[in-house]
Design an enzyme around this catalytic site. Sequence first.
Site, PDB file in Angstrom:
ATOM      1  N   ILE A   1      -6.691   0.578   0.196  1.00  0.00           N
ATOM      2  CA  ILE A   1      -6.421  -0.796  -0.224  1.00  0.00           C
ATOM      3  C   ILE A   1      -6.171  -1.697   0.976  1.00  0.00           C
ATOM      4  O   ILE A   1      -6.592  -2.825   1.012  1.00  0.00           O
ATOM      5  CB  ILE A   1      -5.213  -0.841  -1.182  1.00  0.00           C
ATOM      6  CG1 ILE A   1      -5.576  -0.103  -2.463  1.00  0.00           C
ATOM      7  CG2 ILE A   1      -4.795  -2.251  -1.489  1.00  0.00           C
ATOM      8  CD1 ILE A   1      -4.439   0.088  -3.420  1.00  0.00           C
ATOM      9  N   CYS A   2      -5.511  -1.190   1.959  1.00  0.00           N
ATOM     10  CA  CYS A   2      -5.071  -1.968   3.103  1.00  0.00           C
ATOM     11  C   CYS A   2      -6.158  -2.838   3.723  1.00  0.00           C
ATOM     12  O   CYS A   2      -5.977  -4.035   3.840  1.00  0.00           O
ATOM     13  CB  CYS A   2      -4.452  -1.043   4.146  1.00  0.00           C
ATOM     14  SG  CYS A   2      -3.878  -1.872   5.626  1.00  0.00           S
ATOM     15  N   PRO A   3      -7.294  -2.316   4.137  1.00  0.00           N
ATOM     16  CA  PRO A   3      -8.274  -3.142   4.849  1.00  0.00           C
ATOM     17  C   PRO A   3      -8.851  -4.273   4.004  1.00  0.00           C
ATOM     18  O   PRO A   3      -9.038  -5.374   4.501  1.00  0.00           O
ATOM     19  CB  PRO A   3      -9.381  -2.166   5.246  1.00  0.00           C
ATOM     20  CG  PRO A   3      -8.855  -0.811   5.010  1.00  0.00           C
ATOM     21  CD  PRO A   3      -7.711  -0.923   4.060  1.00  0.00           C
TER      22      PRO A   3
END
Length: 67
Positions: free
Chosen positions: A46-48
């Site tokens: 999810i982060c990027p």
Amino acid sequence: MVTINEPAPNFSGKAYVNDDIQEIRLTDYKGKWVVLFFYPGDFTFICPTELGELADNYKKIKSLGRK
């Protein structure tokens, strides 16, 4: 558990505000619009995507008078 259309519970924590890391409380923004962005942690799938999308729109958000 908090659900949609319910007030968020008061909390405090470190946040990226105006190009700096600051200690904030939700009550600091009472009566104001605020964008709260959380992500689960570094190196997750999810982060990027979400961080990239927020970064792409950061200047636009700031131009609307948001912190």
